[in-house]
Design a protein around this motif. Structure first.
Motif, PDB file in Angstrom:
ATOM      1  N   LEU A  52      12.803 -17.954  -4.466  1.00  0.00           N
ATOM      2  CA  LEU A  52      12.696 -16.733  -3.662  1.00  0.00           C
ATOM      3  C   LEU A  52      11.401 -16.034  -4.047  1.00  0.00           C
ATOM      4  O   LEU A  52      11.193 -15.681  -5.206  1.00  0.00           O
ATOM      5  CB  LEU A  52      13.887 -15.808  -3.925  1.00  0.00           C
ATOM      6  N   LEU A  53      10.511 -15.856  -3.076  1.00  0.00           N
ATOM      7  CA  LEU A  53       9.259 -15.136  -3.292  1.00  0.00           C
ATOM      8  C   LEU A  53       9.363 -13.747  -2.681  1.00  0.00           C
ATOM      9  O   LEU A  53       9.866 -13.606  -1.559  1.00  0.00           O
ATOM     10  CB  LEU A  53       8.089 -15.898  -2.661  1.00  0.00           C
ATOM     11  N   ILE A  54       8.896 -12.736  -3.392  1.00  0.00           N
ATOM     12  CA  ILE A  54       9.057 -11.351  -2.947  1.00  0.00           C
ATOM     13  C   ILE A  54       7.701 -10.655  -2.891  1.00  0.00           C
ATOM     14  O   ILE A  54       6.926 -10.689  -3.861  1.00  0.00           O
ATOM     15  CB  ILE A  54      10.007 -10.571  -3.874  1.00  0.00           C
ATOM     16  N   ASN A  55       7.429 -10.017  -1.765  1.00  0.00           N
ATOM     17  CA  ASN A  55       6.271  -9.151  -1.609  1.00  0.00           C
ATOM     18  C   ASN A  55       6.778  -7.711  -1.602  1.00  0.00           C
ATOM     19  O   ASN A  55       7.594  -7.344  -0.748  1.00  0.00           O
ATOM     20  CB  ASN A  55       5.548  -9.462  -0.297  1.00  0.00           C
ATOM     21  N   PRO A  56       6.343  -6.855  -2.530  1.00  0.00           N
ATOM     22  CA  PRO A  56       6.880  -5.494  -2.617  1.00  0.00           C
ATOM     23  C   PRO A  56       6.583  -4.637  -1.393  1.00  0.00           C
ATOM     24  O   PRO A  56       5.776  -4.990  -0.531  1.00  0.00           O
ATOM     25  CB  PRO A  56       6.193  -4.921  -3.862  1.00  0.00           C
ATOM     26  N   SER A  57       7.227  -3.489  -1.350  1.00  0.00           N
ATOM     27  CA  SER A  57       7.042  -2.527  -0.263  1.00  0.00           C
ATOM     28  C   SER A  57       5.700  -1.812  -0.385  1.00  0.00           C
ATOM     29  O   SER A  57       5.291  -1.403  -1.468  1.00  0.00           O
ATOM     30  CB  SER A  57       8.165  -1.486  -0.298  1.00  0.00           C
ATOM     31  N   TYR A  58       5.014  -1.651   0.765  1.00  0.00           N
ATOM     32  CA  TYR A  58       3.755  -0.906   0.795  1.00  0.00           C
ATOM     33  C   TYR A  58       3.955   0.564   1.162  1.00  0.00           C
ATOM     34  O   TYR A  58       3.038   1.366   1.029  1.00  0.00           O
ATOM     35  CB  TYR A  58       2.799  -1.508   1.824  1.00  0.00           C
ATOM     36  N   SER A  59       5.132   0.904   1.674  1.00  0.00           N
ATOM     37  CA  SER A  59       5.292   2.213   2.318  1.00  0.00           C
ATOM     38  C   SER A  59       5.086   3.373   1.357  1.00  0.00           C
ATOM     39  O   SER A  59       4.554   4.415   1.745  1.00  0.00           O
ATOM     40  CB  SER A  59       6.677   2.308   2.975  1.00  0.00           C
ATOM     41  N   GLY A  60       5.477   3.231   0.107  1.00  0.00           N
ATOM     42  CA  GLY A  60       5.324   4.328  -0.838  1.00  0.00           C
ATOM     43  C   GLY A  60       3.924   4.466  -1.385  1.00  0.00           C
ATOM     44  O   GLY A  60       3.559   5.531  -1.896  1.00  0.00           O
ATOM     45  N   SER A  61       3.108   3.419  -1.284  1.00  0.00           N
ATOM     46  CA  SER A  61       1.760   3.441  -1.844  1.00  0.00           C
ATOM     47  C   SER A  61       0.699   3.461  -0.759  1.00  0.00           C
ATOM     48  O   SER A  61      -0.040   4.421  -0.599  1.00  0.00           O
ATOM     49  CB  SER A  61       1.545   2.209  -2.741  1.00  0.00           C
ATOM     50  N   TYR A  62       0.631   2.382   0.014  1.00  0.00           N
ATOM     51  CA  TYR A  62      -0.410   2.258   1.026  1.00  0.00           C
ATOM     52  C   TYR A  62      -0.071   2.990   2.321  1.00  0.00           C
ATOM     53  O   TYR A  62      -0.968   3.339   3.087  1.00  0.00           O
ATOM     54  CB  TYR A  62      -0.658   0.780   1.347  1.00  0.00           C
ATOM     55  N   GLY A  63       1.212   3.201   2.593  1.00  0.00           N
ATOM     56  CA  GLY A  63       1.598   3.763   3.879  1.00  0.00           C
ATOM     57  C   GLY A  63       2.150   5.173   3.827  1.00  0.00           C
ATOM     58  O   GLY A  63       2.694   5.661   4.811  1.00  0.00           O
ATOM     59  N   ALA A  64       2.011   5.856   2.687  1.00  0.00           N
ATOM     60  CA  ALA A  64       2.675   7.142   2.508  1.00  0.00           C
ATOM     61  C   ALA A  64       1.844   8.340   2.969  1.00  0.00           C
ATOM     62  O   ALA A  64       2.323   9.462   2.941  1.00  0.00           O
ATOM     63  CB  ALA A  64       3.040   7.330   1.032  1.00  0.00           C
ATOM     64  N   TYR A  65       0.615   8.116   3.389  1.00  0.00           N
ATOM     65  CA  TYR A  65      -0.265   9.226   3.741  1.00  0.00           C
ATOM     66  C   TYR A  65      -0.799   9.039   5.156  1.00  0.00           C
ATOM     67  O   TYR A  65      -0.518   8.048   5.820  1.00  0.00           O
ATOM     68  CB  TYR A  65      -1.411   9.319   2.732  1.00  0.00           C
ATOM     69  N   LYS A  66      -1.597   9.998   5.628  1.00  0.00           N
ATOM     70  CA  LYS A  66      -2.115   9.902   6.992  1.00  0.00           C
ATOM     71  C   LYS A  66      -2.923   8.621   7.190  1.00  0.00           C
ATOM     72  O   LYS A  66      -2.888   8.019   8.259  1.00  0.00           O
ATOM     73  CB  LYS A  66      -2.973  11.128   7.306  1.00  0.00           C
ATOM     74  N   ALA A  67      -3.641   8.217   6.157  1.00  0.00           N
ATOM     75  CA  ALA A  67      -4.414   6.983   6.254  1.00  0.00           C
ATOM     76  C   ALA A  67      -3.525   5.754   6.324  1.00  0.00           C
ATOM     77  O   ALA A  67      -3.995   4.647   6.565  1.00  0.00           O
ATOM     78  CB  ALA A  67      -5.360   6.856   5.063  1.00  0.00           C
ATOM     79  N   GLY A  68      -2.220   5.930   6.137  1.00  0.00           N
ATOM     80  CA  GLY A  68      -1.283   4.813   6.207  1.00  0.00           C
ATOM     81  C   GLY A  68      -1.205   4.173   7.569  1.00  0.00           C
ATOM     82  O   GLY A  68      -0.574   3.128   7.730  1.00  0.00           O
ATOM     83  N   VAL A 105      12.150 -22.879  -0.358  1.00  0.00           N
ATOM     84  CA  VAL A 105      11.452 -21.605  -0.541  1.00  0.00           C
ATOM     85  C   VAL A 105      11.813 -20.632   0.578  1.00  0.00           C
ATOM     86  O   VAL A 105      11.858 -21.015   1.752  1.00  0.00           O
ATOM     87  CB  VAL A 105       9.917 -21.795  -0.560  1.00  0.00           C
ATOM     88  N   ARG A 106      12.057 -19.381   0.204  1.00  0.00           N
ATOM     89  CA  ARG A 106      12.211 -18.295   1.167  1.00  0.00           C
ATOM     90  C   ARG A 106      11.362 -17.124   0.709  1.00  0.00           C
ATOM     91  O   ARG A 106      11.192 -16.891  -0.486  1.00  0.00           O
ATOM     92  CB  ARG A 106      13.669 -17.854   1.281  1.00  0.00           C
ATOM     93  N   ILE A 107      10.791 -16.380   1.672  1.00  0.00           N
ATOM     94  CA  ILE A 107       9.986 -15.207   1.355  1.00  0.00           C
ATOM     95  C   ILE A 107      10.708 -13.953   1.818  1.00  0.00           C
ATOM     96  O   ILE A 107      11.130 -13.855   2.973  1.00  0.00           O
ATOM     97  CB  ILE A 107       8.597 -15.297   2.016  1.00  0.00           C
ATOM     98  N   LEU A 108      10.858 -13.001   0.919  1.00  0.00           N
ATOM     99  CA  LEU A 108      11.401 -11.684   1.248  1.00  0.00           C
ATOM    100  C   LEU A 108      10.225 -10.709   1.284  1.00  0.00           C
ATOM    101  O   LEU A 108       9.656 -10.361   0.251  1.00  0.00           O
ATOM    102  CB  LEU A 108      12.433 -11.249   0.200  1.00  0.00           C
ATOM    103  N   ASP A 109       9.862 -10.284   2.482  1.00  0.00           N
ATOM    104  CA  ASP A 109       8.715  -9.388   2.650  1.00  0.00           C
ATOM    105  C   ASP A 109       9.215  -7.955   2.808  1.00  0.00           C
ATOM    106  O   ASP A 109       9.821  -7.601   3.817  1.00  0.00           O
ATOM    107  CB  ASP A 109       7.907  -9.805   3.877  1.00  0.00           C
ATOM    108  N   LEU A 110       8.935  -7.147   1.807  1.00  0.00           N
ATOM    109  CA  LEU A 110       9.335  -5.737   1.842  1.00  0.00           C
ATOM    110  C   LEU A 110       8.200  -4.840   2.303  1.00  0.00           C
ATOM    111  O   LEU A 110       8.367  -3.619   2.368  1.00  0.00           O
ATOM    112  CB  LEU A 110       9.786  -5.291   0.443  1.00  0.00           C
ATOM    113  N   SER A 111       7.045  -5.401   2.637  1.00  0.00           N
ATOM    114  CA  SER A 111       5.835  -4.615   2.846  1.00  0.00           C
ATOM    115  C   SER A 111       5.995  -3.530   3.892  1.00  0.00           C
ATOM    116  O   SER A 111       5.446  -2.440   3.760  1.00  0.00           O
ATOM    117  CB  SER A 111       4.669  -5.536   3.230  1.00  0.00           C
TER     118      SER A 111
END
Length: 360
Positions: free
Chosen positions: A5-21, A46-52
């Motif tokens: 299981l491959l995991i990509n973390p969430s972007y919403s709290g870092s890259y997507g949390a502001y107006k520039a998101g 293999v499975r990918i869990l994308d939280l981005s």
């Protein structure tokens, strides 16, 4: 056979949390598609869990681990996403101590020991991870796998030594874009970044020969430059478009450093006749601008190039590692050449470079 299981973390709290998101870069993660491809080639599941594109939810991650019961969980992380990697590593060990938890990505490559000491990672993959991760999936003895840190009997990180860079990139398995559902990504990225959704990421070359002091490429991919053949690049485009991807962003650090090769790549993409659109958006160097190349790229479907202008001061450009080749004048020439070929231009700038002063 390992279940991965491959995991990509969430972007919403870092890259997507502001107006520039609005420019939050939500695409299939290139690093995961390449390591997944090598694991699949070796016969693993293999499975990918994308939280981005969604908020981080530890309950979702835990339920997926409990449902899937993977032998290996691999997590990629940049520095802003390291907290999630740490949390996921703890979740894995809470579900089962037998799960091999592997970390990779830019932050891990830069700070492997620190990353292991502040998490429950069993293994930290450093640098180019395709073959390294494949060997981990095969169940090899950790001490014999180059390019990793693993824990000794006391739990302390031990380095196995660097893995030689892969010389022939055509030997790599085709990226596993099929592990992502294109339908999910039709609405996940702004049209400021992408014209034809869904879009993915591709790489036609790896590495860089320059030593700009702000750039981590030399740490994550090694110093040097390797290219795929134009025929291999065109084949990747045919495969991705056949899966439903309509556009790709090129991740190469210095795609235009060899203009003859880059022209051949563009010509091969054009001959493939897929109708794909693409952007060269990683910040090509201004001194590599070439009329013939831009025309070839435009003919092959490229509609935007980004330049690494970095600074408005020639003195700063020379001081931090551009080698004295890039200049403000060349930046203006590069933009004019690209626009003359019908290509949109985008610029990257950095504030607070090491030679900068308040005045610059």
């Amino acid at each position: 056979m390992a279940d991965v299981l491959l995991i990509n973390p969430s972007y919403s709290g870092s890259y997507g949390a502001y107006k520039a998101g609005i420019t939050n870069p939500v695409y299939p993660t290139l690093g995961l598609t390449t390591v997944a491809a090598e694991a699949l080639r070796r016969g693993h599941s293999v499975r990918i869990l994308d939280l981005s594109y969604r908020p981080y939810d530890w309950r979702l991650v835990r339920s997926e681990i409990e449902r899937r019961k993977p032998d290996i969980v691999g997590v990629t992380a940049t520095t802003p996403l390291m907290n999630q990697l740490r949390d996921i590593s703890v979740l894995c060990k809470d579900v089962s101590s037998g799960i091999l938890v592997v970390g990779g990505g830019a932050h891990i490559s830069a700070l492997p020991v620190e990353s292991m000491k502040e998490s429950c990672l069993d293994v930290a993959v450093v640098g180019e991870g395709d073959l390294t991760f494949g060997e981990l999936c095969d169940g090899g003895t950790l001490s014999a796998i180059k390019g990793i840190y693993y824990r000794d009997s006391r739990g302390e990180p031990v380095y196995t030594g660097p893995r030689p860079l892969l010389e022939n990139l055509d030997d790599l398995a085709l990226p596993a874009w099929h592990l992502y559902d294109p339908a999910v990504y039709r609405t996940k990225v702004s049209r400021i970044l992408v014209r034809n959704r869904p879009a993915t990421i591709a790489e036609f070359s790896r590495g860089c020969v320059f030593k700009c002091d702000f750039c981590a490429s030399k740490m994550t991919m090694g110093l040097g430059y390797r290219k795929k053949s134009p025929e291999r690049c065109a084949e990747e485009v045919r495969v991705m478009t056949g899966l439903g991807w309509r556009e790709f962003m090129l991740a190469d650090d210095i795609f235009t450093s060899d203009n003859n090769w880059a022209c051949d790549v563009a010509d091969a993409i054009g001959r493939a006749g897929t109708g794909v659109t693409w952007t060269c958006n990683n910040g090509i160097r201004v001194e590599s601008a070439d009329d013939r190349l831009f025309r070839a790229m435009r003919k092959a479907g490229c509609y935007r190039v980004s330049f690494g202008f970095e600074s408005g001061s020639d003195a700063v450009l020379k001081a931090f590692g551009k080698g004295g080749r890039a200049s403000l004048d060349l930046g203006q020439v590069a933009v004019r050449k690209a626009r003359a070929a019908g290509i949109e231009t985008n610029g990257y700038f950095l504030l607070g470079l090491s030679p900068d002063t308040a005045g610059t």
